[in-house]
Design an enzyme around this catalytic site. Structure first.
Site, PDB file in Angstrom:
ATOM      1  N   ASP A 178      29.596  25.489  44.623  1.00  0.00           N
ATOM      2  CA  ASP A 178      29.615  24.022  44.493  1.00  0.00           C
ATOM      3  C   ASP A 178      29.905  23.408  45.868  1.00  0.00           C
ATOM      4  O   ASP A 178      30.241  24.104  46.820  1.00  0.00           O
ATOM      5  CB  ASP A 178      30.642  23.562  43.450  1.00  0.00           C
ATOM      6  N   HIS A 483      25.305  32.312  42.015  1.00  0.00           N
ATOM      7  CA  HIS A 483      25.582  30.922  41.644  1.00  0.00           C
ATOM      8  C   HIS A 483      26.005  30.189  42.919  1.00  0.00           C
ATOM      9  O   HIS A 483      27.199  30.042  43.204  1.00  0.00           O
ATOM     10  CB  HIS A 483      26.663  30.853  40.567  1.00  0.00           C
ATOM     11  N   ASP A 525      23.516  39.235  37.171  1.00  0.00           N
ATOM     12  CA  ASP A 525      22.927  38.657  38.382  1.00  0.00           C
ATOM     13  C   ASP A 525      21.998  37.525  37.968  1.00  0.00           C
ATOM     14  O   ASP A 525      20.786  37.693  37.884  1.00  0.00           O
ATOM     15  CB  ASP A 525      22.166  39.725  39.173  1.00  0.00           C
ATOM     16  N   GLU A 534      29.224  33.845  41.080  1.00  0.00           N
ATOM     17  CA  GLU A 534      29.391  32.793  42.087  1.00  0.00           C
ATOM     18  C   GLU A 534      29.885  33.443  43.385  1.00  0.00           C
ATOM     19  O   GLU A 534      30.192  34.657  43.422  1.00  0.00           O
ATOM     20  CB  GLU A 534      30.383  31.712  41.608  1.00  0.00           C
TER      21      GLU A 534
HETATM   22  O1  9MR Z   1      38.368  31.345  41.671  1.00  0.00           O
HETATM   23  C1  9MR Z   1      38.763  30.501  40.596  1.00  0.00           C
HETATM   24  C2  9MR Z   1      39.219  31.362  39.442  1.00  0.00           C
HETATM   25  O2  9MR Z   1      40.380  32.062  39.781  1.00  0.00           O
HETATM   26  C3  9MR Z   1      39.448  30.499  38.211  1.00  0.00           C
HETATM   27  O3  9MR Z   1      39.732  31.339  37.118  1.00  0.00           O
HETATM   28  C4  9MR Z   1      38.207  29.652  37.934  1.00  0.00           C
HETATM   29  C5  9MR Z   1      38.340  28.752  36.721  1.00  0.00           C
HETATM   30  O4  9MR Z   1      39.328  27.807  36.908  1.00  0.00           O
HETATM   31  O5  9MR Z   1      37.900  28.854  39.058  1.00  0.00           O
HETATM   32  C6  9MR Z   1      37.610  29.599  40.203  1.00  0.00           C
HETATM   33  O6  9MR Z   1      37.399  28.738  41.266  1.00  0.00           O
HETATM   34  C7  9MR Z   1      36.226  27.960  41.276  1.00  0.00           C
HETATM   35  C8  9MR Z   1      36.661  26.552  41.643  1.00  0.00           C
HETATM   36  O7  9MR Z   1      37.431  26.018  40.611  1.00  0.00           O
HETATM   37  C9  9MR Z   1      35.499  25.638  41.978  1.00  0.00           C
HETATM   38  N1  9MR Z   1      34.641  26.234  42.967  1.00  0.00           N
HETATM   39  C10 9MR Z   1      34.132  27.541  42.578  1.00  0.00           C
HETATM   40  C11 9MR Z   1      35.281  28.492  42.351  1.00  0.00           C
HETATM   41  C12 9MR Z   1      34.777  29.906  42.033  1.00  0.00           C
HETATM   42  O8  9MR Z   1      34.166  30.004  40.794  1.00  0.00           O
END
Ligand code: 9MR
Length: 554
Positions: A178, A483, A525, A534
Site C-alpha cells: 500500500d 501484493h 502467490d 504482501e
Molecule cells: O505486518 C502487519 C501484521 O503484523 C498485522 O498482523 C497485519 C494486520 O493488522 O498488518 C500488517 O501490516 C500491514 C499494515 O497494516 C499496512 N501495510 C501493509 C502491512 C503488511 O501487510
C-alpha cells in the site's frame, strides 16, 4: 540400487501427497536453497519422502559425479504435514552447477559459488528505492520498472483539524504493497538498516546499487535511510509528539502511485509513534555526525511527550480503514527508546538502570522491540556497561541462540522454526531470528549460530515446504504476483525485484482460496493474498541485514 514396485508406489504417493499440500507452482518435491551456496556452507536438500532413497550429484560442465549416497529420514514437520528425508550435499565445495538426482523425484539444479548473495543483497536494499514516495524513478536507475512520481505529500492535512495549515510531509518509503507511511513500522525498518550500517560499515562504505545518489560521497545505504528519516522528521508535531501515520482514509486500488491521488492526512499522535521515533532519532544521531544535535533534540522532545502521554494507544479513527499498527503493550518501546537515547548521550547510570529491568530476548517485530534493545546494548554499549551487566546481557542473548539451534536440530527441515513463527509476515520472523543468530555468532564465534542463520536463509531461499524462493526475481520458483500496487499495476510481467514476500501462515485473513490449512504451507502467490504475499519495508530489512552480515564475514 533397484527400487521395488512397492517403494515406487510409496514414492509416487509421497510425491502426489506433497504436491497436494504444496501450492500449484511447485515443480517437484526436493526443497533446497535456489540462490546458491558458498563453498563452505552446509548444503541440505529436503526430500518429501520419508524412506531412505539413493541420490547422486552430477557436475553439469563435465558430467563428473562427486557425491552419491542415501537420503536420511529426518522425521515429520507437523506444521507442513510432511514426513521427509535429507540429502547432505555439504561435501560439494568446488564452485559449479550441479544436478541432484534422488530416486523417485525430478532432478534439481543447485549452484556453489563464491558470492551467491551479493546480487540478492543489492536487490533487497534497492527495493527501498523502488518504494520511495514523492520521487520519479528514472529508467537509468529503475530499468523497466521506471515510473512517474506519486504522493508528493507537500500539502498534507491533519485528520480532524481542518484549520491546520497544509504541511510538507514528503519523502519516506511506502510501507508495503500500500502507499501509506506509518511511523511505527518505519521505526523497526529504519533501525534495522541503521544497524546493518553500524555492524557492516566497511562493507557499506564501498557498496553501490545504482540509485540517484550513488555518485555522491555518502554510502548508498545512508542515502537510502535519509530518504525515510527526512520524512519521519516531518511527522513530529511542535509539542514533541509524533503523528502515528500519514494515510489516505481507505486503501487505494491497484493503481500506480501517480494515479492514487486521494487526500493524505496525518492521523492522531500516539505513544508508540513517539517512542519509535525517539529510538530511531537516537540511533541516527550515532550515524550522522552532522545531524547529531538535531536528531538528539528531536528524540529528547519525543521522549518527553511520551513520558507525559505514556499510554496514548492508537486505533484507527472511525473513517480510517488503512493499516493500524496498533500496540497496547508499550513497555518494550519505552525501554528501547530510553536505551537508545542513553547510549547516544553516553549516560552510563541511566543505562545500568534500564538494563536491569530489561525483559528476556525475543524475536523482533514491529510490535515487540525488546530484541532491538539487546542488539544496541551488545553492539554499541559495551564501554558504557559494567562487565557483569554486559556478561548478563550476552548470556541471555546466547541462551536464545542456543534455543534456536536446538529447535533447528529437532526440525525435520533442519530450520529453527516453530508453529508460532507462522504469523502474518512469517518470512520476516525467520529473518529476524537469523539477524539475532548472526549477532550471537559475531559475539561468540560459535559456528552453530551461523549455521542456524544460514539455515533460515536457505529456508526463505527454497528449503521450505512450499518450494518457493520467497524473494522476487531470485531463484527458479519465486513469487510472481506479490501484493504490491506498482507490481500489480505497471503492466510489466516481472514483479519489482528484491522483495521478500510475507510467507506462509494460516490466518487466511484475506479470504482467498488456499490449497492448505497448515501454517507452513498456507501460502498463495496471488495479488489477492495480502496475508501471505504482501511485501513490506520491515520484512526486507532483516533480510538485508543478514545478507550483509553473511557476505561481509564470509
Ligand atoms: O505486518 C502487519 C501484521 O503484523 C498485522 O498482523 C497485519 C494486520 O493488522 O498488518 C500488517 O501490516 C500491514 C499494515 O497494516 C499496512 N501495510 C501493509 C502491512 C503488511 O501487510
Amino acid at each position: 540400487m533397484k527400487i521395488t514396485q512397492k517403494q515406487r508406489l510409496t514414492c509416487l504417493l509421497a510425491f502426489a501427497l506433497s504436491s497436494l499440500s504444496m501450492t500449484a507452482a511447485s515443480a517437484d518435491n526436493v526443497y533446497l536453497n535456489q540462490w546458491g551456496f558458498t563453498p563452505k556452507q552446509n548444503k541440505l536438500a529436503v526430500i518429501a519422502n520419508a524412506s531412505p532413497s539413493p541420490f547422486t550429484v552430477t557436475r553439469l560442465n563435465d558430467g563428473a559425479q562427486p557425491l552419491s549416497g542415501n537420503t536420511q529420514p529426518s522425521g515429520t514437520w507437523d506444521d507442513a504435514g510432511m514426513r521427509v528425508s535429507l540429502a547432505d550435499l555439504s561435501a560439494i565445495t568446488t564452485p559449479g552447477e550441479y544436478r541432484l538426482s534422488v530416486d523417485g523425484t525430478e532432478p534439481v539444479i543447485f549452484t556453489v559459488k563464491s558470492d551467491p548473495y551479493g546480487a540478492l543483497h543489492d536487490a533487497a536494499i534497492k527495493a527501498y528505492y523502488y518504494n520511495r514516495a514523492g520521487m520519479a524513478l528514472d529508467q537509468a536507475f529503475a530499468g523497466k520498472w521506471h515510473r512517474a512520481a506519486g504522493h508528493p505529500d507537500m500539502q498534507t492535512l491533519i485528520l480532524g483539524e481542518p484549520d491546520a495549515a497544509p504541511t510538507d510531509r514528503s519523502k519516506g518509503w511506502y510501507d508495503a504493497g500500500d502507499y501509506n507511511k506509518y511511523i511505527v513500522n518505519s521505526g523497526i525498518s529504519t533501525y534495522t538498516l541503521l544497524r546493518a550500517y553500524l555492524d557492516n560499515t566497511e562493507f557499506y562504505n564501498s557498496r553501490h546499487w545504482n540509485i540517484p545518489e550513488s555518485t555522491n560521497e555518502r554510502a548508498d545505504l545512508l542515502d537510502e535511510i535519509l530518504w525515510n528519516l527526512d520524512w519521519m522528521i516531518t511527522m513530529q508535531d511542535s509539542d514533541g509528539g509524533v503523528f502515528h501515520k500519514l494515510t489516505t482514509l481507505n486503501f487505494s486500488g491497484p493503481v500506480m502511485p501517480e494515479a492514487a491521488t486521494a487526500t493524505r492526512y496525518a492521523t492522531a499522535k500516539s505513544t508508540a509513534a513517539a517512542l519509535n521515533f525517539a529510538a530511531v532519532m537516537s540511533v541516527a544521531a550515532r550515524v550522522f555526525d552532522e545531524r547529531r544535535d538535531d536528531y538528539l533534540s528531536r528524540a529528547d522532545r519525543a521522549l518527553a511527550w511520551a513520558k507525559a502521554n505514556p499510554a496514548r494507544y492508537y486505533t484507527n479513527e472511525d473513517n480510517v480503514k488503512t493499516g493500524q499498527y496498533g500496540d497496547n503493550v508499550l513497555s518494550d518501546e519505552h525501554t528501547w527508546a530510553a536505551i537508545e537515547y542513553a547510549i547516544s548521550r553516553q549516560d552510563a547510570d541511566r543505562l545500568a538502570e534500564l538494563t536491569s529491568s530489561l525483559s528476556g530476548v525475543s524475536t523482533p517485530s514491529w510490535a515487540n522491540v525488546t530484541g532491538l534493545s539487546y542488539l544496541s546494548l551488545l553492539r554499541d554499549a559495551k564501554a558504557l556497561l559494567t562487565d557483569s551487566d554486559y556478561k548478563a546481557i550476552s548470556s541471555r542473548f546466547t541462551r536464545f541462540a542456543d534455543q534456536q539451534v536446538a529447535i533447528m536440530e529437532a526440525n525435520a527441515f533442519r530450520v529453527p522454526a516453530v508453529t508460532k513463527d507462522f504469523v502474518w509476515g512469517s518470512n520476516a520472523v525467520m529473518m529476524n531470528k537469523a539477524m539475532l543468530l548472526e549477532n550471537a555468532f559475531a559475539l561468540t564465534g560459535k559456528q552453530a549460530y551461523r549455521t542456524a542463520a544460514l539455515a533460515l536463509l536457505d529456508y526463505v531461499g527454497g528449503r521450505n515446504p512450499t518450494g518457493y524462493s520467497f524473494v522476487t526475481g531470485f531463484g527458479v520458483n519465486s513469487p510472481r504476483f506479490i501484493h504490491h500496487r506498482p507490481s500489480e499495476a505497471d503492466g510489466i510481467a516481472d514483479p519489482v525485484p528484491g522483495w521478500l514476500a510475507g510467507g506462509p501462515q494460516n490466518g487466511h485473513q484475506d479470504g482467498c482460496q488456499y490449497s492448505s490449512d497448515l501454517p507452513a504451507t498456507s501460502y498463495l502467490d496471488d495479488w489477492c493474498s495480502y496475508s501471505t504475499n504482501e511485501i513490506t519495508i520491515n520484512w526486507n530489512a532483516p533480510l538485508v541485514y543478514v545478507l550483509a552480515s553473511v557476505i561481509s564475514d564470509n
